[in-house]
Design a protein around this motif. Structure first.
Motif, PDB file in Angstrom:
ATOM      1  N   ASP A   1      13.731 -13.158   8.863  1.00  0.00           N
ATOM      2  CA  ASP A   1      13.375 -13.589   7.504  1.00  0.00           C
ATOM      3  C   ASP A   1      12.576 -14.891   7.512  1.00  0.00           C
ATOM      4  O   ASP A   1      12.929 -15.870   6.846  1.00  0.00           O
ATOM      5  N   PRO A   2      11.463 -14.921   8.265  1.00  0.00           N
ATOM      6  CA  PRO A   2      10.673 -16.152   8.366  1.00  0.00           C
ATOM      7  C   PRO A   2       9.896 -16.436   7.088  1.00  0.00           C
ATOM      8  O   PRO A   2       9.605 -15.520   6.308  1.00  0.00           O
ATOM      9  N   GLN A   3       9.544 -17.704   6.886  1.00  0.00           N
ATOM     10  CA  GLN A   3       8.751 -18.083   5.714  1.00  0.00           C
ATOM     11  C   GLN A   3       7.273 -17.770   5.892  1.00  0.00           C
ATOM     12  O   GLN A   3       6.543 -17.644   4.918  1.00  0.00           O
ATOM     13  N   VAL A   4       6.834 -17.667   7.142  1.00  0.00           N
ATOM     14  CA  VAL A   4       5.426 -17.392   7.450  1.00  0.00           C
ATOM     15  C   VAL A   4       5.337 -16.155   8.337  1.00  0.00           C
ATOM     16  O   VAL A   4       6.077 -16.037   9.315  1.00  0.00           O
ATOM     17  N   LEU A   5       4.435 -15.249   7.975  1.00  0.00           N
ATOM     18  CA  LEU A   5       4.188 -14.059   8.792  1.00  0.00           C
ATOM     19  C   LEU A   5       2.725 -14.062   9.217  1.00  0.00           C
ATOM     20  O   LEU A   5       1.830 -14.250   8.386  1.00  0.00           O
ATOM     21  N   ILE A   6       2.493 -13.866  10.508  1.00  0.00           N
ATOM     22  CA  ILE A   6       1.131 -13.773  11.035  1.00  0.00           C
ATOM     23  C   ILE A   6       0.979 -12.390  11.648  1.00  0.00           C
ATOM     24  O   ILE A   6       1.633 -12.065  12.645  1.00  0.00           O
ATOM     25  N   LEU A   7       0.148 -11.585  11.021  1.00  0.00           N
ATOM     26  CA  LEU A   7       0.036 -10.166  11.368  1.00  0.00           C
ATOM     27  C   LEU A   7      -1.382  -9.864  11.824  1.00  0.00           C
ATOM     28  O   LEU A   7      -2.332  -9.962  11.050  1.00  0.00           O
ATOM     29  N   ASP A   8      -1.529  -9.491  13.081  1.00  0.00           N
ATOM     30  CA  ASP A   8      -2.839  -9.202  13.667  1.00  0.00           C
ATOM     31  C   ASP A   8      -3.005  -7.681  13.768  1.00  0.00           C
ATOM     32  O   ASP A   8      -2.370  -7.034  14.599  1.00  0.00           O
ATOM     33  N   GLU A   9      -3.829  -7.117  12.912  1.00  0.00           N
ATOM     34  CA  GLU A   9      -4.053  -5.665  12.836  1.00  0.00           C
ATOM     35  C   GLU A   9      -2.727  -4.898  12.673  1.00  0.00           C
ATOM     36  O   GLU A   9      -2.404  -4.008  13.473  1.00  0.00           O
ATOM     37  N   PRO A  10      -1.944  -5.198  11.639  1.00  0.00           N
ATOM     38  CA  PRO A  10      -0.609  -4.599  11.515  1.00  0.00           C
ATOM     39  C   PRO A  10      -0.601  -3.108  11.204  1.00  0.00           C
ATOM     40  O   PRO A  10       0.404  -2.440  11.446  1.00  0.00           O
ATOM     41  N   THR A  11      -1.703  -2.576  10.658  1.00  0.00           N
ATOM     42  CA  THR A  11      -1.713  -1.159  10.284  1.00  0.00           C
ATOM     43  C   THR A  11      -2.468  -0.286  11.272  1.00  0.00           C
ATOM     44  O   THR A  11      -2.779   0.866  10.984  1.00  0.00           O
ATOM     45  N   SER A  12      -2.761  -0.828  12.441  1.00  0.00           N
ATOM     46  CA  SER A  12      -3.450  -0.052  13.471  1.00  0.00           C
ATOM     47  C   SER A  12      -2.620   1.175  13.855  1.00  0.00           C
ATOM     48  O   SER A  12      -1.443   1.070  14.182  1.00  0.00           O
ATOM     49  N   GLY A  13      -3.239   2.348  13.792  1.00  0.00           N
ATOM     50  CA  GLY A  13      -2.569   3.574  14.215  1.00  0.00           C
ATOM     51  C   GLY A  13      -1.747   4.262  13.149  1.00  0.00           C
ATOM     52  O   GLY A  13      -1.137   5.296  13.414  1.00  0.00           O
ATOM     53  N   LEU A  14      -1.697   3.703  11.942  1.00  0.00           N
ATOM     54  CA  LEU A  14      -0.909   4.318  10.882  1.00  0.00           C
ATOM     55  C   LEU A  14      -1.702   5.421  10.181  1.00  0.00           C
ATOM     56  O   LEU A  14      -2.911   5.301   9.969  1.00  0.00           O
ATOM     57  N   ASP A  15      -1.014   6.491   9.796  1.00  0.00           N
ATOM     58  CA  ASP A  15      -1.674   7.543   9.023  1.00  0.00           C
ATOM     59  C   ASP A  15      -1.736   7.106   7.557  1.00  0.00           C
ATOM     60  O   ASP A  15      -1.119   6.109   7.160  1.00  0.00           O
ATOM     61  N   PRO A  16      -2.492   7.820   6.698  1.00  0.00           N
ATOM     62  CA  PRO A  16      -2.668   7.378   5.301  1.00  0.00           C
ATOM     63  C   PRO A  16      -1.362   7.169   4.541  1.00  0.00           C
ATOM     64  O   PRO A  16      -1.245   6.211   3.756  1.00  0.00           O
ATOM     65  N   ASN A  17      -0.366   8.034   4.764  1.00  0.00           N
ATOM     66  CA  ASN A  17       0.909   7.859   4.066  1.00  0.00           C
ATOM     67  C   ASN A  17       1.626   6.602   4.538  1.00  0.00           C
ATOM     68  O   ASN A  17       2.215   5.861   3.742  1.00  0.00           O
ATOM     69  N   GLN A  18       1.591   6.357   5.850  1.00  0.00           N
ATOM     70  CA  GLN A  18       2.217   5.158   6.391  1.00  0.00           C
ATOM     71  C   GLN A  18       1.498   3.898   5.902  1.00  0.00           C
ATOM     72  O   GLN A  18       2.127   2.874   5.625  1.00  0.00           O
ATOM     73  N   LEU A  19       0.164   4.000   5.786  1.00  0.00           N
ATOM     74  CA  LEU A  19      -0.624   2.868   5.308  1.00  0.00           C
ATOM     75  C   LEU A  19      -0.147   2.400   3.952  1.00  0.00           C
ATOM     76  O   LEU A  19       0.021   1.194   3.710  1.00  0.00           O
ATOM     77  N   ILE A  20       0.081   3.345   3.055  1.00  0.00           N
ATOM     78  CA  ILE A  20       0.477   3.001   1.693  1.00  0.00           C
ATOM     79  C   ILE A  20       1.792   2.224   1.694  1.00  0.00           C
ATOM     80  O   ILE A  20       1.923   1.183   1.030  1.00  0.00           O
ATOM     81  N   SER A  21       2.771   2.713   2.454  1.00  0.00           N
ATOM     82  CA  SER A  21       4.083   2.066   2.449  1.00  0.00           C
ATOM     83  C   SER A  21       4.045   0.692   3.110  1.00  0.00           C
ATOM     84  O   SER A  21       4.679  -0.259   2.631  1.00  0.00           O
ATOM     85  N   ILE A  22       3.292   0.550   4.202  1.00  0.00           N
ATOM     86  CA  ILE A  22       3.230  -0.744   4.889  1.00  0.00           C
ATOM     87  C   ILE A  22       2.416  -1.750   4.072  1.00  0.00           C
ATOM     88  O   ILE A  22       2.760  -2.940   4.000  1.00  0.00           O
ATOM     89  N   ARG A  23       1.350  -1.289   3.420  1.00  0.00           N
ATOM     90  CA  ARG A  23       0.599  -2.189   2.533  1.00  0.00           C
ATOM     91  C   ARG A  23       1.486  -2.697   1.404  1.00  0.00           C
ATOM     92  O   ARG A  23       1.424  -3.876   1.030  1.00  0.00           O
ATOM     93  N   GLN A  24       2.312  -1.817   0.863  1.00  0.00           N
ATOM     94  CA  GLN A  24       3.214  -2.236  -0.207  1.00  0.00           C
ATOM     95  C   GLN A  24       4.225  -3.250   0.307  1.00  0.00           C
ATOM     96  O   GLN A  24       4.554  -4.223  -0.374  1.00  0.00           O
ATOM     97  N   LEU A  25       4.720  -3.029   1.531  1.00  0.00           N
ATOM     98  CA  LEU A  25       5.661  -3.970   2.131  1.00  0.00           C
ATOM     99  C   LEU A  25       5.013  -5.337   2.306  1.00  0.00           C
ATOM    100  O   LEU A  25       5.615  -6.374   1.983  1.00  0.00           O
ATOM    101  N   ILE A  26       3.763  -5.364   2.796  1.00  0.00           N
ATOM    102  CA  ILE A  26       3.053  -6.635   2.986  1.00  0.00           C
ATOM    103  C   ILE A  26       2.849  -7.331   1.641  1.00  0.00           C
ATOM    104  O   ILE A  26       3.029  -8.552   1.518  1.00  0.00           O
ATOM    105  N   THR A  27       2.495  -6.558   0.616  1.00  0.00           N
ATOM    106  CA  THR A  27       2.326  -7.123  -0.728  1.00  0.00           C
ATOM    107  C   THR A  27       3.624  -7.731  -1.232  1.00  0.00           C
ATOM    108  O   THR A  27       3.642  -8.849  -1.770  1.00  0.00           O
TER     109      THR A  27
END
Length: 235
Positions: free
Chosen positions: A148-174
């Motif tokens: 539960d860090p206060q700062v997240l540094i994500l380098d290409e976090p959605t690499s390799g995700l399919d379109p359905n996975q993209l939606i859920s991970i983008r929502q998580l990042i938001t």
């Protein structure tokens, strides 16, 4: 501000990978963009204490990266582009290992919460080596947010995700950006437009723009971020 960078420089031999850059980041999602070799990953590695700077200063949550590296690491969750994982470990086992490193209170509950957040439920009893690239990315992200860090540094976090996975991970990042400072590096401009409220573009080791996404598009005739990126990095 969660992150303050002043005059940061990194020199490899005769090459200035990062050339006297300054910026700050507050809670929200910051898109940190640039062509290959522009200095993005180098900057992120300096912020996480992975490599030292040649000059300048960087603070994370009030701690100097150079003089208080342990405190900085407690404040940061880092998903590197390489996403090195222990492939012989099971998913839950690897998360328990990371939880133990951070000495988490009630680790089992936190692991269960993070597995749900990252959509790892169906794969949690598999070895990491058996997972697809997309699910390995989810494991890396789960490890980054586990403490539960206060700062997240994500380098290409959605690499390799399919379109359905993209939606859920983008929502998580938001969602994470509502309370945390997230630095997101990606080459996918649609992803930046979907989740980021501020954009920094770095080119040849120097920052060429640092502005809100809204202002950046407004100042460039409301053209696409991809067109703006090409214009600023081809100079």
């Amino acid at each position: 501000m969660s992150i303050r960078v002043e005059g940061l420089t990194k020199i490899y031999g005769e090459q200035k990978a990062v050339n006297n850059i300054s910026f700050s980041a507050a809670p929200g999602v910051l898109g940190f963009l640039g062509p290959n070799g522009a200095g993005k990953s180098t900057t992120m590695k300096i912020l996480t204490g992975f490599i030292p700077a040649t000059g300048g200063k960087a603070d994370v949550c009030g701690f100097d990266v150079a003089t208080h590296p342990t405190e900085v690491k407690r404040c940061i969750g880092y998903l590197p582009e390489s996403n090195a994982l222990y492939t012989d470990m099971y998913v839950k086992e690897s998360l328990a290992f990371i939880a133990d490193i951070h000495q988490l209170h009630e680790p089992a509950k936190r692991i269960a919460d993070v597995i749900e957040m990252t959509g790892l439920g169906p794969e949690q009893h598999k070895k990491i080596g058996q997972l697809s690239k997309g699910y390995r990315q989810r494991v890396g992200l789960a490890q980054a947010i586990l403490h539960d860090p206060q700062v997240l540094i994500l380098d290409e976090p959605t690499s390799g995700l399919d379109p359905n996975q993209l939606i859920s991970i983008r929502q998580l990042i938001t969602d994470l950006g509502k309370t945390k400072t997230v630095i997101l590096s990606t080459h996918i401009m649609q992803e930046v437009e979907a989740v980021c409220n501020h954009v920094i573009i770095i080119n040849k080791g120097k920052i060429v723009t640092d502005d809100s996404l809204k202002n950046l598009k407004g100042a460039n005739g409301k053209t696409s971020l991809e067109d703006i990126f090409i214009k600023l990095t081809n100079q």
